[in-house]
Design an enzyme around this catalytic site. Structure first.
Site, PDB file in Angstrom:
ATOM      1  N   ASP A  90       0.863  -1.180   0.000  1.00 25.27           N
ATOM      2  CA  ASP A  90       0.000   0.000   0.000  1.00 25.27           C
ATOM      3  C   ASP A  90       0.903   1.235   0.000  1.00 25.27           C
ATOM      4  OD1 ASP A  90      -2.205   1.594  -0.022  1.00 25.27           O
ATOM      5  OD2 ASP A  90      -3.017   0.943   1.893  1.00 25.27           O
ATOM      6  N   SER A  91       0.353   2.340  -0.480  1.00 21.69           N
ATOM      7  CA  SER A  91       1.167   3.516  -0.768  1.00 21.69           C
ATOM      8  C   SER A  91       1.546   4.344   0.441  1.00 21.69           C
ATOM      9  CB  SER A  91       0.378   4.425  -1.700  1.00 21.69           C
ATOM     10  OG  SER A  91      -0.850   4.783  -1.065  1.00 21.69           O
ATOM     11  N   GLY A  93      -0.805   6.409   1.794  1.00 24.06           N
ATOM     12  CA  GLY A  93      -1.836   7.450   1.873  1.00 24.06           C
ATOM     13  C   GLY A  93      -2.826   7.149   2.997  1.00 24.06           C
ATOM     14  N   GLN A 193     -11.675   6.611  -5.599  1.00 25.22           N
ATOM     15  CA  GLN A 193     -12.282   7.154  -4.376  1.00 25.22           C
ATOM     16  C   GLN A 193     -13.687   7.659  -4.707  1.00 25.22           C
ATOM     17  OE1 GLN A 193     -11.209   6.901  -1.330  1.00 25.22           O
ATOM     18  NE2 GLN A 193      -9.148   6.140  -1.718  1.00 25.22           N
ATOM     19  N   GLY A 221     -11.442   3.769  -0.026  1.00 29.14           N
ATOM     20  CA  GLY A 221     -12.391   4.647   0.648  1.00 29.14           C
ATOM     21  C   GLY A 221     -13.663   3.983   1.128  1.00 29.14           C
ATOM     22  N   ASP A 271      -7.883  -7.579   0.975  1.00 30.86           N
ATOM     23  CA  ASP A 271      -6.951  -7.695   2.098  1.00 30.86           C
ATOM     24  C   ASP A 271      -7.674  -7.179   3.324  1.00 30.86           C
ATOM     25  OD1 ASP A 271      -6.574  -4.694   1.359  1.00 30.86           O
ATOM     26  OD2 ASP A 271      -5.636  -4.933   3.315  1.00 30.86           O
ATOM     27  N   CYS A 309     -11.925 -28.187   9.036  1.00 33.27           N
ATOM     28  CA  CYS A 309     -10.698 -27.462   8.663  1.00 33.27           C
ATOM     29  C   CYS A 309      -9.498 -28.407   8.665  1.00 33.27           C
ATOM     30  CB  CYS A 309     -10.462 -26.318   9.646  1.00 33.27           C
ATOM     31  SG  CYS A 309      -8.994 -25.352   9.274  1.00 33.27           S
ATOM     32  N   CYS A 311      -6.279 -27.237   8.510  1.00 29.66           N
ATOM     33  CA  CYS A 311      -5.077 -26.429   8.761  1.00 29.66           C
ATOM     34  C   CYS A 311      -4.173 -27.136   9.771  1.00 29.66           C
ATOM     35  CB  CYS A 311      -5.450 -25.028   9.252  1.00 29.66           C
ATOM     36  SG  CYS A 311      -5.777 -24.900  11.022  1.00 29.66           S
ATOM     37  N   CYS A 314      -5.735 -27.188  13.341  1.00 31.64           N
ATOM     38  CA  CYS A 314      -6.865 -28.116  13.520  1.00 31.64           C
ATOM     39  C   CYS A 314      -6.447 -29.574  13.380  1.00 31.64           C
ATOM     40  CB  CYS A 314      -7.991 -27.785  12.550  1.00 31.64           C
ATOM     41  SG  CYS A 314      -8.818 -26.241  12.994  1.00 31.64           S
ATOM     42  N   HIS A 340      -4.806 -20.766  11.778  1.00 35.05           N
ATOM     43  CA  HIS A 340      -6.171 -21.233  11.501  1.00 35.05           C
ATOM     44  C   HIS A 340      -6.981 -20.167  10.754  1.00 35.05           C
ATOM     45  CE1 HIS A 340     -10.154 -22.881  11.767  1.00 35.05           C
ATOM     46  NE2 HIS A 340     -10.528 -21.693  12.188  1.00 35.05           N
TER      47      HIS A 340
HETATM   48  N1  PRF Z   1      -6.554   3.734   0.193  1.00 32.24           N
HETATM   49  C1  PRF Z   1      -5.351   3.154   0.466  1.00 32.24           C
HETATM   50  N2  PRF Z   1      -5.237   2.106   1.294  1.00 32.24           N
HETATM   51  C2  PRF Z   1      -6.368   1.626   1.877  1.00 32.24           C
HETATM   52  C3  PRF Z   1      -7.626   2.183   1.641  1.00 32.24           C
HETATM   53  C4  PRF Z   1      -7.746   3.300   0.746  1.00 32.24           C
HETATM   54  O1  PRF Z   1      -8.812   3.847   0.461  1.00 32.24           O
HETATM   55  C5  PRF Z   1      -8.543   1.457   2.419  1.00 32.24           C
HETATM   56  C6  PRF Z   1      -9.997   1.705   2.530  1.00 32.24           C
HETATM   57  N3  PRF Z   1     -10.717   0.676   3.131  1.00 32.24           N
HETATM   58  C7  PRF Z   1      -7.808   0.471   3.079  1.00 32.24           C
HETATM   59  N4  PRF Z   1      -6.494   0.593   2.746  1.00 32.24           N
HETATM   60  N5  PRF Z   1      -4.247   3.655  -0.105  1.00 32.24           N
HETATM   61 ZN    ZN Z   2      -8.064 -24.848  11.325  1.00 32.59          ZN
END
Ligand code: PRF
Ligand code: ZN
Length: 377
Positions: A90-91, A93, A193, A221, A271, A309, A311, A314, A340
């Site tokens: 992720d960046s 931001g 966004q 967002g 994620d 499960c 895993c 388990c 798990h």
């Molecule tokens: N922008 C960035 N990472 C994020 C989000 C986003 O809007 C969100 C929003 N749920 C989670 N992680 N850059």
């Molecule tokens: Zn399990």
């Protein structure tokens, strides 16, 4: 990156294959969160055993500590963590917006204070890519301008304008860097966004998806406090403005139910900290709903967490043992419960993919909810 659609089912559900320089990813995919170049309580071998083909890292955290220059010296995130499959980063931001004291965006970037030592920093669309080149992630996210919801229309409009401007600058910069031989094996995703407003989402999606050099597009967002139904409606609407031939990623979502609902609405990648964070708090996911392992009823229970499960946890340990480890505050509990819960999420995505390929999505979804209803969890 190579991308291909393997099958489609009800509504907009799809199963795809994404190939990066480090792994082949079959979708729908859940990407465990490894903010600090580790999925909390686990290491690379645990993740490989579970079949994780891609995990997340966070530019914000790794930039502040230990620094991307150091990570680069160790061969990037792959060499440093020894996780050989793909990384998405992720960046920063979102993290600057949610973790830092009074982060402040302007037309060119975001000023924020480190949550570690209070030092002042500035992220720009270019600087967060420079950091991600050093991290060597397979998929880099661009800098976006986040707004808390609910917010004024003016502020949301501003966020879209900035995010588009930064996306134009980021893709231009990335192409220039690639010409110089930097980041040639790295892919780049833009982030849509627009809050939960349909016109804003349409505007943001069309502006960003017109930038055709992007390798994929994310919906950002959402899951920031709005009701679930609003999130689902926004995703349903937004995916119609996203191209078929590129991956779609819904950021920071969500519960198992959220994943099912959004796969149906055309999302390929997810994620969330939920499986790992919940594991540490004692909430375990099963095919019959959520289980709270600290409950006294498990004190002498010889069964595994989930009898369906397979895993590592388990296959080997009882609820009684996990209940004890949790109550005693033992570190081992965090590892076993995280294994798990992540296995549960990865497996749910594998089953979802099979259902899409067999084109029996609605039956799969019905069974998913039915099993939960029986126990009311
Ligand atoms: N922008 C960035 N990472 C994020 C989000 C986003 O809007 C969100 C929003 N749920 C989670 N992680 N850059
Ligand atoms: Zn399990």
């Amino acid at each position: 990156m190579e991308f291909k659609i393997d099958g489609k089912s009800y509504n907009k559900a799809r199963a795809c294959t994404i190939k990066t320089a480090h792994s082949t990813i079959q979708t729908p995919v859940f990407m465990p969160v490894g903010t600090q170049a580790t999925v909390k309580a686990l290491d690379a071998n645990d993740l490989l055993d579970m079949g994780a083909k891609i995990i997340l890292g966070n530019t914000y955290h790794l930039y502040l500590r230990p620094g991307s220059k150091l990570i680069k010296k160790f061969g990037g995130l792959h060499g440093f963590s020894k996780f050989p499959n793909s990384f998405l980063t992720d960046s920063g931001g979102f993290q600057a917006f949610s973790l830092s004291d009074n982060s402040k965006p302007d037309e060119n970037g975001i000023t924020f204070k480190s949550h570690i030592d209070g030092s002042k920093h500035y992220f720009t669309p270019q600087s967060v890519l420079d950091t991600q080149y050093e991290l060597g992630s397979d998929i880099m996210m661009i800098l976006d301008d986040l707004v808390a919801l609910p917010n004024t229309r003016e502020r949301i409009k501003k966020s879209i304008e900035r995010t588009t401007k930064w996306a134009e600058e980021a893709i231009k910069y990335h192409k220039e860097q690639q010409k110089k031989g930097i980041g040639v094996n790295q892919n780049i995703f833009a982030i849509i966004q627009g809050g939960t407003d349909k016109e804003f989402r349409k505007l943001s999606a069309t502006q960003l998806c017109a930038l055709e050099d992007y390798d994929g597009y994310a919906i950002g967002g959402l899951s920031v406090g709005e009701p679930n139904e609003e999130m689902y409606e926004t995703v349903e609407w937004t995916t119609d403005f996203m191209p078929q031939n590129k991956p779609r990623y819904l950021m920071g979502v969500g519960t198992p139910e959220d994943l099912i609902e959004n796969i149906e609405r055309g999302v390929d990648m997810f994620d969330c900290v939920m499986p790992t964070r919940n594991a540490r708090n004692g909430t375990l996911f099963t095919s019959f709903g959520r289980v709270n392992i600290k409950k006294a009823t498990f004190k002498e229970d010889p069964l595994p967490i989930d009898s369906e499960c397979d895993c590592y946890t388990c296959r080997n340990f009882s609820r009684a043992y996990l209940n004890h480890l949790f109550r005693a505050g033992e570190i081992t509990y965090y590892r076993l419960s995280s294994i798990h819960n992540i296995h549960y999420y990865l497996n749910l995505m594998r089953q979802a993919r099979e259902a899409i390929l067999a084109d029996n999505w609605l039956e799969f979804k019905k069974e998913f909810y039915q099993k939960r209803e029986n126990t009311g969890k």
